[in-house]
Design a protein around this motif. Structure first.
Motif, PDB file in Angstrom:
ATOM      1  N   ILE A 171       0.838  -1.205   0.000  1.00 48.62           N
ATOM      2  CA  ILE A 171       0.000   0.000   0.000  1.00 48.62           C
ATOM      3  C   ILE A 171       0.871   1.253   0.000  1.00 48.62           C
ATOM      4  O   ILE A 171       0.659   2.185  -0.784  1.00 48.62           O
ATOM      5  CB  ILE A 171      -0.940  -0.002   1.223  1.00 48.62           C
ATOM      6  CG1 ILE A 171      -1.925  -1.167   1.129  1.00 48.62           C
ATOM      7  CG2 ILE A 171      -1.696   1.329   1.331  1.00 48.62           C
ATOM      8  CD1 ILE A 171      -2.690  -1.435   2.409  1.00 48.62           C
ATOM      9  N   ASP A 197      -2.405  -0.998  -4.369  1.00 46.04           N
ATOM     10  CA  ASP A 197      -2.874  -0.781  -3.001  1.00 46.04           C
ATOM     11  C   ASP A 197      -4.274  -1.331  -2.789  1.00 46.04           C
ATOM     12  O   ASP A 197      -4.587  -1.862  -1.713  1.00 46.04           O
ATOM     13  CB  ASP A 197      -2.808   0.696  -2.613  1.00 46.04           C
ATOM     14  CG  ASP A 197      -3.424   1.628  -3.627  1.00 46.04           C
ATOM     15  OD1 ASP A 197      -3.683   1.197  -4.765  1.00 46.04           O
ATOM     16  OD2 ASP A 197      -3.625   2.817  -3.287  1.00 46.04           O
ATOM     17  N   THR A 253      -6.285   5.218  -2.873  1.00 43.62           N
ATOM     18  CA  THR A 253      -6.248   4.544  -1.574  1.00 43.62           C
ATOM     19  C   THR A 253      -7.537   4.801  -0.795  1.00 43.62           C
ATOM     20  O   THR A 253      -8.074   3.885  -0.155  1.00 43.62           O
ATOM     21  CB  THR A 253      -5.027   5.009  -0.758  1.00 43.62           C
ATOM     22  OG1 THR A 253      -3.838   4.770  -1.498  1.00 43.62           O
ATOM     23  CG2 THR A 253      -4.952   4.263   0.570  1.00 43.62           C
TER      24      THR A 253
END
Length: 348
Positions: A171, A197, A253
């Motif tokens: 990530i 991610d 994200t």
């Protein structure tokens, strides 16, 4: 920790169906009807992120529960191959060799096709100077295939408790790579390392399930999910279309975290609350079953029907109907015979 029986969650098929419908909604030419819908349809693009989170979750829960079994790698990769390769390469044959016979497109040079044969088509889509020709929406399939290539090795080699750090590292790596590429004015939408991610966040969900921590995190899914959705809504309202660099760094994200919460909430609650039952209804589950074909074929069908210059409502009806029909026929007549071969590669 020993392997355990994997519970089949029908609502996750429903989520896969919803993700596909979001992408279909995004790809339809709403400009024919109302330009406002074009802006709303942008949300449909995040269906790819939902696919990534789901894939990370589903693949990792399989890997964690079978890593001690015989023929771990052989069975995993052959089962993935039987699911993915036949339709993928079948559609490439249609695109490169069959459609040109009907004067629909031209046969591109082999050097342009090669990127697709090797699942590397998202590379030239990111870095200027390379040429490729093929189905533009296949970039996401390349990213998932890249994840399948190395993640099983990590799951097998690392102690289970270390996987949380491996996923967290992936990530952070995605965020760092996006920062670096943006500083060089390189797009971050298609590149594998920029989008890993979401898959890693899905893998974290599988880790929490495997270690029996998922239920204890239940109260956070709704709160974090609502908070991340509000952030995305504010971003869409006030910064949509501006391509702000800082937003490109964090946006993917945040989207993945939102879908992490959605998948986690549905997986825990099904079939015990209304939302999970809605997601797990027959229509969404059916759409999830044929979602691969629906994803693969719908842009081609949309383009063909929209070129016929029907009115908006006829275009919409025919586009959706023929997309579903083609996906269903593909699943029953073409994909399913390959899927039946999986029985020869069951985990012992």
């Amino acid at each position: 920790m020993t392997s355990q029986k994997i519970t089949y969650i029908y609502a996750l098929d429903g989520l896969r169906g919803i993700a596909t419908l979001m992408i279909v909604f995004f790809h339809f030419n709403w400009q024919l009807f109302n330009p406002l819908l074009v802006k709303i349809a942008v949300f449909g693009q995040t269906g790819v992120d939902l696919f990534f989170v789901l894939s990370g979750f589903l693949i990792t829960r399989i890997l964690l529960n079978t890593k001690s079994h015989d023929n771990f790698f052989k069975n995993f990769y052959i089962r993935r191959l039987l699911r993915i390769f036949p339709l993928y390469y079948g559609f490439l044959i249609i695109t490169y060799f069959i459609l040109p016979l009907f004067k629909i497109g031209d046969i591109p040079p082999l050097s342009h096709q090669l990127w697709y044969y090797l699942y590397m088509q998202n590379i030239p889509a990111t870095f200027i100077g390379f040429s490729s020709s093929g189905p533009g929406h296949f970039w996401s399939l390349a990213i998932e295939e890249h994840f399948y290539f190395f993640w099983p090795v990590l799951v097998y080699l690392l102690p289970t408790k270390r996987l949380i750090w491996a996923a967290t590292g992936i990530i952070l790596l995605s965020i760092v790579v996006r920062i670096v590429l943006i500083n060089f004015d390189i797009g971050v939408f298609f590149f594998t390392l920029c989008r890993f991610d979401a898959l890693a966040i899905g893998a974290l969900l599988a880790y929490f399930e495997y270690t029996n921590k998922l239920i204890s995190y239940r109260k956070y899914f709704l709160n974090i999910g609502v908070f991340s959705f509000v952030l995305l809504l504010i971003s869409w309202l006030f910064t949509g279309g501006q391509h702000l660099d800082w937003l490109q760094v964090v946006k993917f994200t945040i989207i993945a975290v939102f879908y992490f919460c959605v998948v986690g909430y549905v997986a825990i609650q099904y079939p015990h609350n209304l939302i999970s039952r809605i997601v797990g209804n027959r229509f969404f589950v059916f759409t999830g079953k044929i979602s691969y074909g629906l994803y693969v074929f719908h842009p081609l069908i949309f383009t063909f029907i929209q070129n016929q210059n029907y009115n908006f409502y006829v275009t919409l009806l025919l586009s959706i109907s023929f997309s579903y029909l083609t996906a269903y026929v593909s699943y029953v007549m073409y994909e399913k015979p390959f899927l039946k071969l999986k029985r020869y590669f069951e985990y012992v």
